[in-house]
Design a protein around this motif. Structure first.
Motif, mmCIF file in Angstrom:
data_model
loop_
_atom_site.group_PDB
_atom_site.id
_atom_site.type_symbol
_atom_site.label_atom_id
_atom_site.label_comp_id
_atom_site.label_asym_id
_atom_site.label_seq_id
_atom_site.Cartn_x
_atom_site.Cartn_y
_atom_site.Cartn_z
ATOM 1 N N GLY A 166 -10.966 16.978 38.919
ATOM 2 C CA GLY A 166 -12.126 16.264 38.394
ATOM 3 C C GLY A 166 -11.778 15.392 37.211
ATOM 4 O O GLY A 166 -10.713 15.520 36.599
ATOM 5 N N ASN A 167 -12.698 14.510 36.873
ATOM 6 C CA ASN A 167 -12.500 13.563 35.782
ATOM 7 C C ASN A 167 -12.884 14.211 34.453
ATOM 8 O O ASN A 167 -13.855 14.960 34.375
ATOM 9 C CB ASN A 167 -13.350 12.322 36.030
ATOM 10 C CG ASN A 167 -12.928 11.148 35.177
ATOM 11 O OD1 ASN A 167 -13.234 11.068 34.002
ATOM 12 N ND2 ASN A 167 -12.219 10.212 35.783
ATOM 13 N N SER A 168 -12.138 13.899 33.411
ATOM 14 C CA SER A 168 -12.458 14.432 32.082
ATOM 15 C C SER A 168 -13.681 13.761 31.478
ATOM 16 O O SER A 168 -14.271 14.297 30.536
ATOM 17 C CB SER A 168 -11.263 14.216 31.141
ATOM 18 O OG SER A 168 -11.135 12.831 30.806
ATOM 19 N N MET A 169 -14.041 12.580 31.970
ATOM 20 C CA MET A 169 -15.164 11.761 31.499
ATOM 21 C C MET A 169 -14.894 11.103 30.145
ATOM 22 O O MET A 169 -15.791 10.470 29.584
ATOM 23 C CB MET A 169 -16.469 12.576 31.418
ATOM 24 C CG MET A 169 -16.799 13.378 32.660
ATOM 25 S SD MET A 169 -16.820 12.383 34.174
ATOM 26 C CE MET A 169 -18.267 11.375 33.925
ATOM 27 N N LEU A 170 -13.689 11.211 29.623
ATOM 28 C CA LEU A 170 -13.397 10.651 28.305
ATOM 29 C C LEU A 170 -13.477 9.129 28.317
ATOM 30 O O LEU A 170 -14.192 8.522 27.506
ATOM 31 C CB LEU A 170 -12.004 11.110 27.851
ATOM 32 C CG LEU A 170 -11.624 10.797 26.411
ATOM 33 C CD1 LEU A 170 -12.535 11.545 25.436
ATOM 34 C CD2 LEU A 170 -10.159 11.175 26.148
#
Length: 401
Positions: A166-170
């Motif tokens: 998944g993406n860290s969303m940073l």
């Protein structure tokens, strides 16, 4: 007694893009013998005249009954496609698998009478109706059990006791905040707003701000629709970042393999056994990745307070074991404790990770039961049938006649 002849399958014009679901829908059309045409509008923007000519030529040669897209991709903000679809008497169907409240407000020229909005999140139905759309239905995600199936080969370096994809969303958070260009008061409140939004059951950022920080609403509204939407999205992405980081940290004692963007290197502390892997290609790599893990760990985006994400379908389809956070809509699709394992909080995730890592027979049994449920109810053929039923329901007399 007169017997009415069966209606023919509707003919679907699919507006293609890089988004993965169009390929799945096309494959489902083929398996169900639904006539379809993939129309590639190209990666670059097309001028209005060429756009209209391309659509008219496709209509003349293929004679579709409806236009289908995902997340409004291929729909222009000026309303050219909506106007053309209305002129050609072609219903426009858009299946949202991201928050439609982040996408629909920036489109002008909407034609609610001729548009069917499908959303993967049942909780967003009323929000879509509040935007003026009358034809709205729930259509959750699904899986392709031919692509995600037991026994797919994987790389040796993917073997793990626990993994998370998944993406860290940073970076996503930073980009949305840059697009919003908020004033000083909104910027100062950004992190607290994200933390508060994550903890509430409220789905809408503006509604949450009206309850918790009403004094900020004038500054939010002054941004205009696009920048205010970008700010709301940034709040949700930051809330997701904090929640996801809290959950993923609970896997660290189990030497996890974390696959995703470079943001994880900035966010995760050094930990014995922790391995970080670049992003995994959905089509070429992910089907072989899931079966290599004893426990596939999942934590859902905060934009989905009740809905479930793609991993909830793909991991069981692969016959693999999934531990995911509880979401209300999940329990309408799987049987918790028999087909899928759930944790209520990050604290409980730690306990359940240890429990299931020590119980290989239960993991195997649950993986098999989860795949059986996917095959019975959650393939893209099931979703296509539901889509066609919604199309016939909302456009009686116009589809498949």
């Amino acid at each position: 007694m007169d017997v009415k002849a069966p209606r023919r399958p509707p003919r679907l014009l699919l507006l293609t893009s890089a988004y993965f679901l169009l390929g799945e829908l096309a494959a489902a059309c083929k398996r169900l013998n639904v006539p379809h045409l993939l129309l590639d509008l190209g990666a670059k923007e097309m001028d209005a005249e060429l756009f209209v000519r391309t659509l008219r030529e496709a209509n003349a040669s293929f004679r579709p009954d409806a236009i289908l897209t995902v997340n409004h991709l291929g729909v222009d903000r000026e309303g050219v496609l909506q106007a053309l679809a209305r002129d050609l008497r072609l219903p426009l169907v858009s299946w949202f698998v991201d928050n439609p409240e982040f996408i629909l407000p920036v489109f002008s020229g909407a034609d609610p009478e001729n548009t069917l909005i499908l959303t993967w999140d049942a909780d967003s139905l009323n929000a879509v109706r509040a935007l003026g759309f009358q034809k709205v239905s729930w259509l959750p995600l699904g899986a392709d059990p031919e692509r995600f199936r037991p026994g797919r080969a994987g790389r040796p370096e993917w073997r793990a006791r626990v993994s998370f994809v998944g993406n860290s969303m940073l970076t996503k958070t930073a980009r949305r905040l840059d697009a919003a260009r908020p004033g000083p008061a909104l910027l100062a409140a950004f992190a607290p707003l994200a933390a508060g939004f994550a903890a509430t059951g409220e789905r809408n950022v503006r509604a949450f701000m009206a309850q918790s920080r009403p004094e900020l609403l004038p500054e939010l509204d002054a941004l205009g629709v696009e920048r205010a939407t970008a700010f709301a999205t940034a709040v949700v992405w930051r809330a997701t970042l904090e929640y996801r980081l809290d959950c993923v940290r609970r896997t660290l004692p189990f030497a996890p393999l974390i696959a995703g963007d470079p943001g994880w290197r900035e966010l995760l502390p050094a930990s014995p056994g922790l391995r970080l892997h670049p992003e995994i290609n959905y089509y070429e790599e992910l089907p072989g990745f899931y079966p290599q893990s004893d426990v596939n760990f999942n934590c859902t985006s905060v934009q989905m307070k009740g809905a479930v994400n793609q991993r909830v379908f793909d991991v069981p389809a692969a016959g693999a074991f999934l531990l995911t956070d509880r979401r209300a809509q999940l329990e309408t699709m799987f049987e918790p404790g028999r087909e899928i394992a759930l944790y209520e909080s990050p604290d409980e995730a730690s306990e359940l990770l240890a429990r299931y890592l020590a119980d290989a027979p239960e993991r195997k049994r649950m993986g098999q039961a989860g795949r059986a449920r996917v095959l019975a109810e959650h393939t893209y053929e099931h979703r296509l049938r539901s889509l066609l039923s919604a199309l016939a329901e909302h456009f009686p007399g116009r589809i498949g006649e």
